[in-house]
Design a protein around this motif. Structure first.
Motif, PDB file in Angstrom:
ATOM      1  N   LYS A  34      80.575  61.467  57.294  1.00 54.55           N
ATOM      2  CA  LYS A  34      80.433  62.920  57.230  1.00 54.55           C
ATOM      3  C   LYS A  34      78.980  63.324  57.520  1.00 54.55           C
ATOM      4  O   LYS A  34      78.047  62.571  57.210  1.00 54.55           O
ATOM      5  CB  LYS A  34      80.867  63.423  55.852  1.00 54.55           C
ATOM      6  N   PRO A  35      78.798  64.501  58.116  1.00 49.21           N
ATOM      7  CA  PRO A  35      77.451  64.958  58.498  1.00 49.21           C
ATOM      8  C   PRO A  35      76.440  64.947  57.347  1.00 49.21           C
ATOM      9  O   PRO A  35      75.263  64.688  57.570  1.00 49.21           O
ATOM     10  CB  PRO A  35      77.679  66.376  59.013  1.00 49.21           C
ATOM     11  N   GLU A  36      76.895  65.198  56.120  1.00 47.58           N
ATOM     12  CA  GLU A  36      75.939  65.236  55.015  1.00 47.58           C
ATOM     13  C   GLU A  36      75.310  63.870  54.714  1.00 47.58           C
ATOM     14  O   GLU A  36      74.352  63.783  53.953  1.00 47.58           O
ATOM     15  CB  GLU A  36      76.554  65.831  53.751  1.00 47.58           C
ATOM     16  N   TYR A  37      75.827  62.806  55.327  1.00 48.26           N
ATOM     17  CA  TYR A  37      75.242  61.480  55.119  1.00 48.26           C
ATOM     18  C   TYR A  37      74.360  61.023  56.273  1.00 48.26           C
ATOM     19  O   TYR A  37      73.878  59.895  56.293  1.00 48.26           O
ATOM     20  CB  TYR A  37      76.340  60.446  54.817  1.00 48.26           C
ATOM     21  N   SER A  38      74.104  61.929  57.233  1.00 48.60           N
ATOM     22  CA  SER A  38      73.257  61.547  58.369  1.00 48.60           C
ATOM     23  C   SER A  38      71.838  61.204  57.911  1.00 48.60           C
ATOM     24  O   SER A  38      71.206  60.310  58.473  1.00 48.60           O
ATOM     25  CB  SER A  38      73.248  62.629  59.443  1.00 48.60           C
ATOM     26  N   LYS A  39      71.335  61.875  56.877  1.00 44.37           N
ATOM     27  CA  LYS A  39      69.991  61.569  56.377  1.00 44.37           C
ATOM     28  C   LYS A  39      69.947  60.172  55.752  1.00 44.37           C
ATOM     29  O   LYS A  39      68.980  59.426  55.957  1.00 44.37           O
ATOM     30  CB  LYS A  39      69.546  62.626  55.365  1.00 44.37           C
ATOM     31  N   VAL A  40      70.969  59.810  55.008  1.00 45.01           N
ATOM     32  CA  VAL A  40      71.039  58.467  54.421  1.00 45.01           C
ATOM     33  C   VAL A  40      71.039  57.413  55.530  1.00 45.01           C
ATOM     34  O   VAL A  40      70.279  56.447  55.486  1.00 45.01           O
ATOM     35  CB  VAL A  40      72.304  58.316  53.536  1.00 45.01           C
ATOM     36  N   VAL A  41      71.887  57.616  56.534  1.00 39.58           N
ATOM     37  CA  VAL A  41      71.966  56.658  57.644  1.00 39.58           C
ATOM     38  C   VAL A  41      70.631  56.584  58.368  1.00 39.58           C
ATOM     39  O   VAL A  41      70.150  55.498  58.708  1.00 39.58           O
ATOM     40  CB  VAL A  41      73.114  57.030  58.614  1.00 39.58           C
ATOM     41  N   SER A  42      69.994  57.725  58.590  1.00 35.70           N
ATOM     42  CA  SER A  42      68.697  57.764  59.265  1.00 35.70           C
ATOM     43  C   SER A  42      67.628  57.004  58.476  1.00 35.70           C
ATOM     44  O   SER A  42      66.852  56.232  59.046  1.00 35.70           O
ATOM     45  CB  SER A  42      68.281  59.214  59.475  1.00 35.70           C
ATOM     46  N   GLN A  43      67.571  57.215  57.160  1.00 35.91           N
ATOM     47  CA  GLN A  43      66.591  56.502  56.330  1.00 35.91           C
ATOM     48  C   GLN A  43      66.837  54.997  56.364  1.00 35.91           C
ATOM     49  O   GLN A  43      65.892  54.212  56.469  1.00 35.91           O
ATOM     50  CB  GLN A  43      66.663  57.000  54.878  1.00 35.91           C
ATOM     51  N   GLN A  44      68.095  54.615  56.285  1.00 36.28           N
ATOM     52  CA  GLN A  44      68.437  53.188  56.348  1.00 36.28           C
ATOM     53  C   GLN A  44      68.020  52.605  57.702  1.00 36.28           C
ATOM     54  O   GLN A  44      67.429  51.536  57.777  1.00 36.28           O
ATOM     55  CB  GLN A  44      69.942  52.993  56.121  1.00 36.28           C
ATOM     56  N   ALA A  45      68.335  53.322  58.776  1.00 33.79           N
ATOM     57  CA  ALA A  45      68.004  52.841  60.125  1.00 33.79           C
ATOM     58  C   ALA A  45      66.498  52.664  60.292  1.00 33.79           C
ATOM     59  O   ALA A  45      66.046  51.650  60.839  1.00 33.79           O
ATOM     60  CB  ALA A  45      68.552  53.811  61.173  1.00 33.79           C
ATOM     61  N   GLN A  46      65.722  53.626  59.831  1.00 33.43           N
ATOM     62  CA  GLN A  46      64.261  53.525  59.946  1.00 33.43           C
ATOM     63  C   GLN A  46      63.744  52.287  59.214  1.00 33.43           C
ATOM     64  O   GLN A  46      62.898  51.559  59.726  1.00 33.43           O
ATOM     65  CB  GLN A  46      63.582  54.780  59.397  1.00 33.43           C
ATOM     66  N   PHE A  47      64.254  52.053  58.007  1.00 36.11           N
ATOM     67  CA  PHE A  47      63.812  50.901  57.230  1.00 36.11           C
ATOM     68  C   PHE A  47      64.193  49.595  57.931  1.00 36.11           C
ATOM     69  O   PHE A  47      63.360  48.693  58.071  1.00 36.11           O
ATOM     70  CB  PHE A  47      64.418  50.932  55.818  1.00 36.11           C
ATOM     71  N   ILE A  48      65.429  49.494  58.375  1.00 35.86           N
ATOM     72  CA  ILE A  48      65.900  48.255  59.006  1.00 35.86           C
ATOM     73  C   ILE A  48      65.113  47.978  60.282  1.00 35.86           C
ATOM     74  O   ILE A  48      64.688  46.843  60.527  1.00 35.86           O
ATOM     75  CB  ILE A  48      67.422  48.331  59.291  1.00 35.86           C
ATOM     76  N   LYS A  49      64.895  49.017  61.081  1.00 34.41           N
ATOM     77  CA  LYS A  49      64.136  48.828  62.331  1.00 34.41           C
ATOM     78  C   LYS A  49      62.702  48.397  62.054  1.00 34.41           C
ATOM     79  O   LYS A  49      62.131  47.639  62.825  1.00 34.41           O
ATOM     80  CB  LYS A  49      64.152  50.111  63.168  1.00 34.41           C
ATOM     81  N   SER A  50      62.109  48.874  60.958  1.00 36.91           N
ATOM     82  CA  SER A  50      60.725  48.508  60.653  1.00 36.91           C
ATOM     83  C   SER A  50      60.622  47.124  60.011  1.00 36.91           C
ATOM     84  O   SER A  50      59.526  46.622  59.795  1.00 36.91           O
ATOM     85  CB  SER A  50      60.081  49.566  59.751  1.00 36.91           C
ATOM     86  N   HIS A  51      61.745  46.509  59.705  1.00 38.59           N
ATOM     87  CA  HIS A  51      61.799  45.153  59.160  1.00 38.59           C
ATOM     88  C   HIS A  51      62.704  44.327  60.075  1.00 38.59           C
ATOM     89  O   HIS A  51      63.807  43.949  59.696  1.00 38.59           O
ATOM     90  CB  HIS A  51      62.317  45.161  57.717  1.00 38.59           C
ATOM     91  N   GLY A  52      62.197  44.073  61.258  1.00 34.31           N
ATOM     92  CA  GLY A  52      63.002  43.526  62.350  1.00 34.31           C
ATOM     93  C   GLY A  52      63.672  42.195  62.106  1.00 34.31           C
ATOM     94  O   GLY A  52      64.628  41.857  62.788  1.00 34.31           O
TER      95      GLY A  52
END
Length: 115
Positions: free
Chosen positions: A19-37
């Protein structure tokens, strides 16, 4: 990291769309995962107790795959993401009514640092 581990994406009954209201959660997770390659994240799909065990395992898998897709669209490497479905086996809440069921329809993030 603890704050990220406590995040979940929640789903409507019998649904696996993020659901759209979880886009921020997914975005925060993605940023963290990408920064810890070199780290990985396991996406754990969960369901409430209604439905057969087989149905709930399949739905949990669909939910984890939906979050995987969103992370990949955000630039996370597929090699950093694993999925698992627990179906109804790992409830967060155990009452037999909607207030508990909605807590159990979720995908959790389990981060594993590569040491």
């Amino acid at each position: 990291l603890q704050a990220l581990k406590s995040q979940s994406v929640y789903f409507d009954l019998d649904r696996s769309n993020v659901k759209p209201e979880y886009s921020k959660v997914v975005s925060q997770q993605a940023q963290f995962i990408k920064s810890h390659g070199s780290d990985t994240v396991t996406l754990a799909g969960n369901c409430d107790e209604r439905g057969s065990g087989e149905y709930n395992l399949a739905l949990g898998e669909k939910r984890a795959d939906a979050v995987r897709k969103e992370l990949e669209l955000s630039g996370v490497a597929a090699s950093q993401i694993k999925t698992v479905s627990f179906g109804e086996e790992k409830p967060r809440a155990t009452c037999h009514e909607e207030k508990c069921w909605k807590e159990n329809r979720r995908v959790d993030f389990d981060h594993k640092p590569n040491t």
